[in-house]
Design a protein around this motif. Structure first.
Motif, PDB file in Angstrom:
ATOM      1  N   SER B  52      45.035  40.292  27.297  1.00  0.00           N
ATOM      2  CA  SER B  52      43.572  40.394  27.188  1.00  0.00           C
ATOM      3  C   SER B  52      43.184  41.595  26.336  1.00  0.00           C
ATOM      4  O   SER B  52      42.185  41.552  25.607  1.00  0.00           O
ATOM      5  N   GLN B  94      38.483  36.215  29.480  1.00  0.00           N
ATOM      6  CA  GLN B  94      39.090  35.829  30.759  1.00  0.00           C
ATOM      7  C   GLN B  94      38.053  35.851  31.880  1.00  0.00           C
ATOM      8  O   GLN B  94      38.047  34.981  32.741  1.00  0.00           O
ATOM      9  N   ASP B 176      41.120  33.229  26.106  1.00  0.00           N
ATOM     10  CA  ASP B 176      41.883  33.974  27.104  1.00  0.00           C
ATOM     11  C   ASP B 176      41.915  33.171  28.401  1.00  0.00           C
ATOM     12  O   ASP B 176      40.965  33.171  29.167  1.00  0.00           O
ATOM     13  N   GLU B 177      42.999  32.463  28.610  1.00  0.00           N
ATOM     14  CA  GLU B 177      43.188  31.590  29.775  1.00  0.00           C
ATOM     15  C   GLU B 177      42.012  30.617  29.944  1.00  0.00           C
ATOM     16  O   GLU B 177      41.333  30.625  30.968  1.00  0.00           O
TER      17      GLU B 177
HETATM   18 MG   LIG Z   1      44.307  38.933  30.874  1.00  0.00          MG
END
Ligand SMILES: [Mg+2]
Ligand SMILES: Nc1ncnc2c1ncn2[C@@H]1O[C@H](COP(=O)(O)OP(=O)(O)OP(=O)(O)O)[C@@H](O)[C@H]1O
Lengths: 317, 251
Positions: B52, B94, B176-177
């Motif tokens: 991140s 995220q 991010d994810e």
């Molecule tokens: Mg992360």
């Protein structure tokens, strides 16, 4: 997520509690104080006139709270602004007094804002400190003396005057509430205020200049306090260090009861205006009921506590 | 066309020797990567590996402690995330970066709200209709764009963040994810959105803890372990076992 729920949320249904409470208290006073003239046109107009400065302070405070900050110093800014305006108008025409009053408010608010925005100090602590600081300045400005305001144009414009039969204090209230409402709900700046109070990090990565915005809302609050100071000075035809001194609790209560979130992200100017009228009505009714000052304080405190409890519960549902 | 001997010059994004320290903590040490148009690179690594942080360095949230960045062969450095956005970089963070008490459509337009050109006031109607269109195009399961984020499920929130990024990205999208909170069907939907972004010629850097997903989507895989860039592999030239051992450091 059904559309009925969205419809209610968009209309800020939680404020219905406020309006119901408003009506209930109004009905209570109307019935019990019927013979004391609560319902007389004169008394009702008087309530609105008396709440005008508090309503205008509330407009400023809605911006501050919506942005996730707080201002405790606006009451002291009222006094400093009014005193400076009055001193200027001893020698100079009203325009200079008006400019001095509003300008002082904005400048002092911006000082609060600079500490919050650029030194990253919590607004609670900054304005707690400046509340005392500015109150001290107000006291020392004229050595505790009250300054008469004899400028006829000024006292008409901000006090006793009227336009098309509407008293100037009411006109100022309407203007402040409408302008504040449009800015908060219909402009990008207002949207950014709400977003910043909601999630400052999300606002920042979305390109909103969070620091500048925090400075702006505190300057707006200062400016509103300056205008409120002018209204006090116009109505009382004098400025004194005590102006605004007792408005802190009333104004915060009016704003919270009006549906603005203490933690930011949600604000309502119209609600704050209704909340302020509610507070004014409460003051007026308790006086007419013949309560002593200490009894008034106790009852008012209890009612505000109940009102805030109900409106917070509705909001955090 | 200008030819350049630097291999990174044709890349949409190239990173050279990026370091990022937070006080005494080294979150990223010496990260380099080239990302071409229409290419998907997956960034994998355990929790706290620095993934991140790298996204935030690229998107202008954090300045790198040292190292350089270039887009289309020109050196860039972003003072803030607006600067990165102006260069066509969009991010699904995220933590999603949504304002929970505001409606979906205001979140989609956060920071670039549409205005009525005559009055200068917010054009809510246009934001609402365009948001509805966007949600329909991406097939996000969102009954009402006027609902507030806080009344949405985790998957719906993720859908809003993805819709926002895909709508505005011009060059590069950092994810991010993006499927962390999603069910099976929604994950498949997001993966097909990612595929269509690639088809549009966008460059994509995605972070995922699902290696299956990484192998389904990515052209290349780069592994971070405790801030260290362990290796970069073509997805065709490696397998899950190798990636897992690089992530964990166990052989
Ligand atoms: Mg992360
Ligand atoms: N703003 C910050 N200040 C200080 N340290 C930070 C900050 N952000 C991240 N770190 C540290 O940097 C390291 C990497 O964090 P990062 O969030 O990039 O990990 P990650 O790979 O995204 O992990 P995850 O898979 O859990 O999301 C961690 O040790 C973290 O504590």
């Amino acid at each position: 997520m059904n559309s009925a729920k969205v419809w209610l949320a968009e209309r800020e249904a939680e404020k219905w509690v406020l309006y119901l409470g408003f009506l209930a208290i109004f009905a209570f006073f109307a019935l019990t104080l019927h013979d004391d003239g609560f319902l007389s046109r004169r008394n009702l107009v008087n309530i609105v006139l008396q709440t005008a400065p508090a309503t205008i302070m509330a407009v400023g405070l809605v911006f501050v709270l919506s942005a996730g900050e707080i201002d405790l110093s606006f009451g002291s800014i009222v006094a400093v602004s009014a005193l400076l305006a009055a001193v200027v108008m001893r020698e100079a025409p009203a325009v200079y007094g008006i400019a001095a009053g509003i300008g002082t408010g904005v400048a002092i608010g911006a000082i609060n804002g600079a500490f919050v925005a650029y030194l990253r100090l919590p607004s609670f602590l900054v304005t707690l400190a400046t509340m005392g600081l500015f109150a001290g300045i107000a006291r020392s400005l004229t050595d505790l003396q009250s300054v008469p305001v004899l400028n006829g144009f000024f006292t008409g414009f901000f006090g006793s005057g009227s336009l098309a039969g509407i008293p100037s204090l009411i006109l100022w209230t309407i203007v402040a509430v409408l302008v504040g409402h449009v800015i908060l709900k219909e402009t990008r700046f207002g949207a950014h205020v709400l977003a910043t109070g909601d999630n400052a990090q999300a606002a920042a990565v979305a390109g909103i200049r969070v620091a500048r915005l925090r400075l702006s809302v505190l300057a707006i609050s200062g400016g509103c306090a300056g205008l409120a100071g002018l209204l006090y000075a116009g109505r009382l035809q004098a400025a004194k260090y005590t102006l605004g001194e007792s408005d802190l609790m009333t104004v915060i209560a009016a704003v919270i009861v009006g549906g603005t979130a203490l933690a930011g992200g949600r604000g309502s100017i119209i609600g704050a205006c209704a909340g302020s009228l509610l507070m004014g009505m409460l003051n007026n009714g308790l006086i007419l009921m013949g309560l002593s000052v200490s009894e008034q304080m106790i009852v008012r405190g209890l009612i505000i506590l109940a009102a805030v409890a109900v409106s917070m519960r509705e909001i955090s549902r | 066309m200008i030819m350049n001997t630097d291999p990174g010059s044709s890349a949409v994004l190239s990173l050279r020797n990026i370091h990022k320290r937070f006080g005494g903590v080294v979150a990223i040490r010496d990260f380099s990567m080239d990302l071409g148009a229409g290419e998907i690179v997956a960034l994998v690594g355990d929790n706290g590996a620095g993934k991140s942080t790298l996204v935030k360095v690229i998107s202008g949230v954090f300045p790198p402690s040292s190292g350089s960045m270039a887009m289309d062969g020109n050196a860039v450095s972003f003072a803030n995330s607006s600067a990165a956005r102006r260069r066509g970089i969009e991010v699904v963070y995220q933590d999603l970066a949504l304002a929970n008490q505001q409606p979906v459509y205001m979140n989609l337009y956060l920071g670039r709200e549409l205005r009525n050109p005559r009055t200068g006031l917010l054009d809510r109607r246009r934001m609402i209709t365009e948001s509805e269109q966007l949600v329909r195009d991406l097939d996000v399961n969102l009954p009402n764009v006027r609902a507030r984020i806080r009344d949405m499920s985790g998957g719906q929130r993720q859908g809003v963040a993805i819709a926002r990024a895909t709508h505005f990205a011009r060059k590069l999208i950092l994810l991010d994810e993006p499927t962390a909170a999603l069910g099976v069907a929604e994950t498949a939907k997001v993966e097909s959105i990612i595929d269509s972004l690639r088809a549009r010629g966008l460059s994509i850097l995605m972070i995922s803890h699902s290696l299956d997903q990484v192998f389904r989507l990515a052209d290349r895989i780069t592994v971070l372990r405790r801030g260290q860039q362990v290796a970069t592999r073509d997805a065709n030239g490696t397998d899950k076992n190798e990636i897992v051992s690089m992530i964990t450091g166990l052989h």
